[in-house]
Every structure is written in C-alpha cells, then in structure tokens.
Design a protein around this motif. Sequence first.
Motif, PDB file in Angstrom:
ATOM      1  N   GLY A  25      -2.813 -59.492  -9.363  1.00 29.52           N
ATOM      2  CA  GLY A  25      -3.808 -60.245 -10.113  1.00 29.52           C
ATOM      3  C   GLY A  25      -4.226 -61.573  -9.514  1.00 29.52           C
ATOM      4  N   MET A  26      -3.694 -61.937  -8.360  1.00 29.35           N
ATOM      5  CA  MET A  26      -3.965 -63.267  -7.810  1.00 29.35           C
ATOM      6  C   MET A  26      -5.336 -63.310  -7.142  1.00 29.35           C
ATOM      7  SD  MET A  26      -2.797 -66.311  -7.679  1.00 29.35           S
ATOM      8  CE  MET A  26      -1.054 -66.147  -8.074  1.00 29.35           C
ATOM      9  N   MET A  27      -6.164 -64.253  -7.573  1.00 30.98           N
ATOM     10  CA  MET A  27      -7.538 -64.379  -7.075  1.00 30.98           C
ATOM     11  C   MET A  27      -7.734 -65.580  -6.169  1.00 30.98           C
ATOM     12  SD  MET A  27      -9.282 -61.852  -8.358  1.00 30.98           S
ATOM     13  CE  MET A  27      -7.865 -60.776  -8.292  1.00 30.98           C
ATOM     14  N   GLY A  28      -6.986 -66.664  -6.402  1.00 33.20           N
ATOM     15  CA  GLY A  28      -7.218 -67.879  -5.634  1.00 33.20           C
ATOM     16  C   GLY A  28      -6.260 -68.982  -6.027  1.00 33.20           C
ATOM     17  N   LEU A  29      -6.732 -70.211  -5.912  1.00 32.48           N
ATOM     18  CA  LEU A  29      -5.891 -71.383  -6.127  1.00 32.48           C
ATOM     19  C   LEU A  29      -6.600 -72.375  -7.040  1.00 32.48           C
ATOM     20  CD1 LEU A  29      -4.908 -71.771  -2.389  1.00 32.48           C
ATOM     21  CD2 LEU A  29      -3.261 -71.315  -4.234  1.00 32.48           C
ATOM     22  N   ARG A  30      -5.800 -73.107  -7.807  1.00 29.56           N
ATOM     23  CA  ARG A  30      -6.367 -74.149  -8.641  1.00 29.56           C
ATOM     24  C   ARG A  30      -5.376 -75.300  -8.811  1.00 29.56           C
ATOM     25  NH1 ARG A  30      -6.018 -76.685 -14.245  1.00 29.56           N
ATOM     26  NH2 ARG A  30      -8.093 -77.600 -14.459  1.00 29.56           N
ATOM     27  N   TRP A  31      -5.846 -76.477  -8.452  1.00 25.77           N
ATOM     28  CA  TRP A  31      -5.122 -77.713  -8.770  1.00 25.77           C
ATOM     29  C   TRP A  31      -6.098 -78.642  -9.458  1.00 25.77           C
ATOM     30  CZ3 TRP A  31      -4.803 -75.626  -3.749  1.00 25.77           C
ATOM     31  CH2 TRP A  31      -3.557 -75.120  -3.388  1.00 25.77           C
TER      32      TRP A  31
END
Length: 275
Positions: free
Chosen positions: A97-103
């Motif tokens: 399910g991993m699509m990308g990154l977020r901070w």
Amino acid sequence: MKIIDAQIHIWTQTVTPPSGLHRKVPKYTAEEALKEMDEAGVDAALIHPPYSWDPDSNAYAVESAKKYPDRFAVMGQFPLDDPESRKRIVGWRNQPGMMGLRWALLYPDQQKALHEGKLDWVWPAAEKEGLPVATMAGLFLPQFRKIAEAHPQLKLIIDHCGLLRLEKDAAAFGKLDELCALARLPNVAVKATGAPGYSTQPYPFRNLHDGLHRIFDAYGPKRFFWGTDITRMPCTWRQCVTMFTEELPWLKGNDLEQVMGRGLCEWIGWNYNFD
C-alpha cells in the motif's frame, strides 16, 4: 462516483497527545476509520502516519493497507535525522500500500534542518525512486518553490490548501497569490484537505469557497485533491464530503470526479479500481 480521502491519520498508541486540534484519544484504529467512512460514503483513504505522536504508526498504516487493500494506501515517513534513512528510501514502495512520503516539517527543528540544507538529500533520492512527497509547504513556500524547480520529475503535494496553519477565515488565505503562482510548475499539486478547520463559520463554511475556487482554477481538477484530516475537523466526515459535492456550484461532472479521488490516484500512482 468513488470518493477517496487524500489524508487521514490512524494510530494505536500515543507517546504525546495528538497535536493541535486532533482528537485527544489514545487510539484511532483502521476499523474505527472504516466505520466512519462507511457512514459518510467514503470509499477509500490515504493514510498519513502521525509519527510525532505514535512512532509505530508507519508500521500500523502498512499493516492496515495490507489488511484492507481496497480501502487504504499510505504516504509513509521515516526519521529524517537518522543516517540509516538514506537506505530506507530505496525500494520504499515495495511495502504493501505504500505510495510515497509525507513530512509536515512543522516543528522548529525540522524547519531549521530544511533551511540549513540538511534535507537536501531527500528530494533527489525521492525523485530517483519515483516517490511523490507531501508536506505543509504553506509554511515555507519560497523554499518549496526552489525544491520543485530543482527537481522537475519529483511529484510534490502541498498539504491543507497551502493555507496559513494558525489563521482562520480570510487571514488563512494570506499567501494565496504565492500559492497559485506555484501552479505554473507542473510537478506541484495541492491537497484540499482540512478546509473546514480554517473557518469560524458553520457548515458549509461559505467564506472559504472563493479561496478554494481560486486554488482550483490555478491547479485544475487533476492537481487539486479533496480530503479531510478527519480527526481534527469541526464537522462530520459526511459534511466534509458534501461541502465539495453539493455546495460548490463550480465543481461538477468529470472535474468533481477528479477532485474527489481520480486525480489523487493518478498523481501518486495508486492503482485503485474505479469500476
């Protein structure tokens, strides 16, 4: 029409209380979110692990996406100050399910690291891996522009309409011109998440509509993504939906479908079944 929320948080423990106006509860599970989603007519949601108050939330998000693959995907994160993180970004999307990154890059130490160039390794690494990155760029739009211009193949998402985090009503749109000018960069999109939280008016929060219309006109339906950040909203999940589907006369037809989910999935590479 399928409806996909561009940002929610789920967690199972708290080291510190959830930040800001988020629900002050020790946990908000995938199953609790699904119950509320079903009641609101929301088909799926993109989980943003709240790492700052639950260090295990990234693993829990992945576990939830694996358990409910037709309901959840993830914009994960890892500690930016950990040297090992430079290795973690390689193959990041291999997780369920991993699509990308977020901070969010919300806290003073993160802001300091950003402006001192300590995060400069992240952007080319994410660009190389084909990972979209979301952040609360409304806090640092000039620096964000430099990142977007320097990495044209890196898909970037501005959180929460790019509004001023601690402001309300008209004041929240204080950087609207600068935000809309960024739309000229084709690798930048906006999450229209959390909008009701910026208004002191009751539903349907009419004093936000003109500002949202300007952002939509700048970015277009394929780069303007509906969502809630539901655990800090002053209204129900259903009202967050109908504010967009029923109260914005300029948002109709195919444009509405794009804003309510299709555009997000195309942007982040979520192969969601819209049939």
